[in-house]
Design an enzyme around this catalytic site. Sequence first.
Site, short mmCIF file in Angstrom:
data_model
loop_
_atom_site.label_atom_id
_atom_site.label_comp_id
_atom_site.label_asym_id
_atom_site.label_seq_id
_atom_site.Cartn_x
_atom_site.Cartn_y
_atom_site.Cartn_z
N HIS A 137 0.83 -1.21 0.00
CA HIS A 137 0.00 0.00 0.00
C HIS A 137 0.87 1.27 0.00
O HIS A 137 0.69 2.15 -0.84
CB HIS A 137 -0.94 0.03 1.21
CG HIS A 137 -1.59 1.36 1.36
ND1 HIS A 137 -2.65 1.78 0.58
CD2 HIS A 137 -1.30 2.42 2.16
CE1 HIS A 137 -2.98 3.02 0.90
NE2 HIS A 137 -2.17 3.44 1.86
N HIS A 142 1.34 4.95 -2.84
CA HIS A 142 1.62 6.37 -2.61
C HIS A 142 2.82 6.95 -3.37
O HIS A 142 2.80 8.11 -3.75
CB HIS A 142 1.88 6.63 -1.12
CG HIS A 142 0.65 6.60 -0.26
ND1 HIS A 142 -0.27 7.61 -0.27
CD2 HIS A 142 0.19 5.68 0.63
CE1 HIS A 142 -1.25 7.33 0.60
NE2 HIS A 142 -1.00 6.16 1.15
N GLU A 183 -5.86 9.25 -0.36
CA GLU A 183 -6.18 7.82 -0.29
C GLU A 183 -7.24 7.36 -1.31
O GLU A 183 -7.10 6.30 -1.90
CB GLU A 183 -6.67 7.45 1.12
CG GLU A 183 -5.62 7.58 2.21
CD GLU A 183 -4.48 6.55 2.12
OE1 GLU A 183 -4.51 5.67 1.24
OE2 GLU A 183 -3.56 6.66 2.96
N SER A 202 -3.83 0.56 -4.68
CA SER A 202 -3.22 -0.64 -4.10
C SER A 202 -4.26 -1.74 -3.86
O SER A 202 -3.95 -2.75 -3.24
CB SER A 202 -2.48 -0.29 -2.79
OG SER A 202 -3.36 0.32 -1.86
FE FE Z 1 -2.11 5.30 2.76
#
Ligand code: FE
Length: 296
Positions: A137, A142, A183, A202
Amino acid sequence: MNQAEEFIVPDITVRKNAGLSHDADYTMPQPQDRYTKADHATWATLYARQVALLPGRACDEYLAGIAALQVSPERIPDFAELNRHLMAATGWQLVAVPGLIPGDVFFEHLAHRRFPVTWWIREPDNLDYLPEPDIFHDLFGHVPLLMDPVFADYVQAYGKGGVKADSLGGLDMLARLYWFTVEFGLINTPKGLRIYGAGILSSSSESHYSLESDSPNRLGFDLTRIMKTRYRYDSFQKTYFVIDSFEQLFKATEPDFAPLYAAIADKPEIPAGDILPGDTVLHRGTGEGWPDTEDA
Ligand code: FE
Ligand code: PHE
């Protein structure tokens, strides 16, 4: 992850970090020798599955970023190697951390263009969903966008804003902004709707759901509205907010939030799935399959 929430160390984090230590700022050397063959295989499995989904779904900035970073499809990447590319592109750096870290520490890192990345990877019995962030993730989701200059500046500004929000009672509002942009954000492009949120990028199931399902709402970005909107961390989102560009996001969040927090502090929170009269509705969700438990 919601940095404003109470800080509890999850079991898996304790287990993975047994015998390791971190500094006061929660950083640690990336413990390369802790990665097993199975860990690298997990990375390869997740990477292959996700990369196949991304053309036509992830935004161009993300795709350019992941290509330029030369993220390995086969092995858990070496942070030092990625840092060479990141540093050259935008001056950001990854730092290894044990897992979720306290909000104030997290904000300090972002404010200094350091992105905390959980060093360990999820286990094969839990490939699809785990409540706490792992390296797949944090890194896959990111880091590629930190190669984009505008987005890179946004995340740093967010970190500085977090340091400041603490004393202004704005942490919950700021956390919602992170949730619905960094997010779970979507972006309108000339080629169509695309994903830029790491929580979606993700996740294979949410990559489909966020763009293709009729169930969730898709609403135009609205800063103060987002700051009052509740969300889900246990299921797909009921509502996604759509920006037109990273410049729009950066500009909209540039003004001083202090008066804003004060002005909206007493306004009611908006349930995760509600649509309000002032919303720009790109898609009105059917609500099919929404959980009926309380929003966060
Ligand atoms: Fe995150
Ligand atoms: N402009 C915000 C403030 O003054 C900081 C911020 C920038 C917050 C970008 C989030 C994202 O507090």
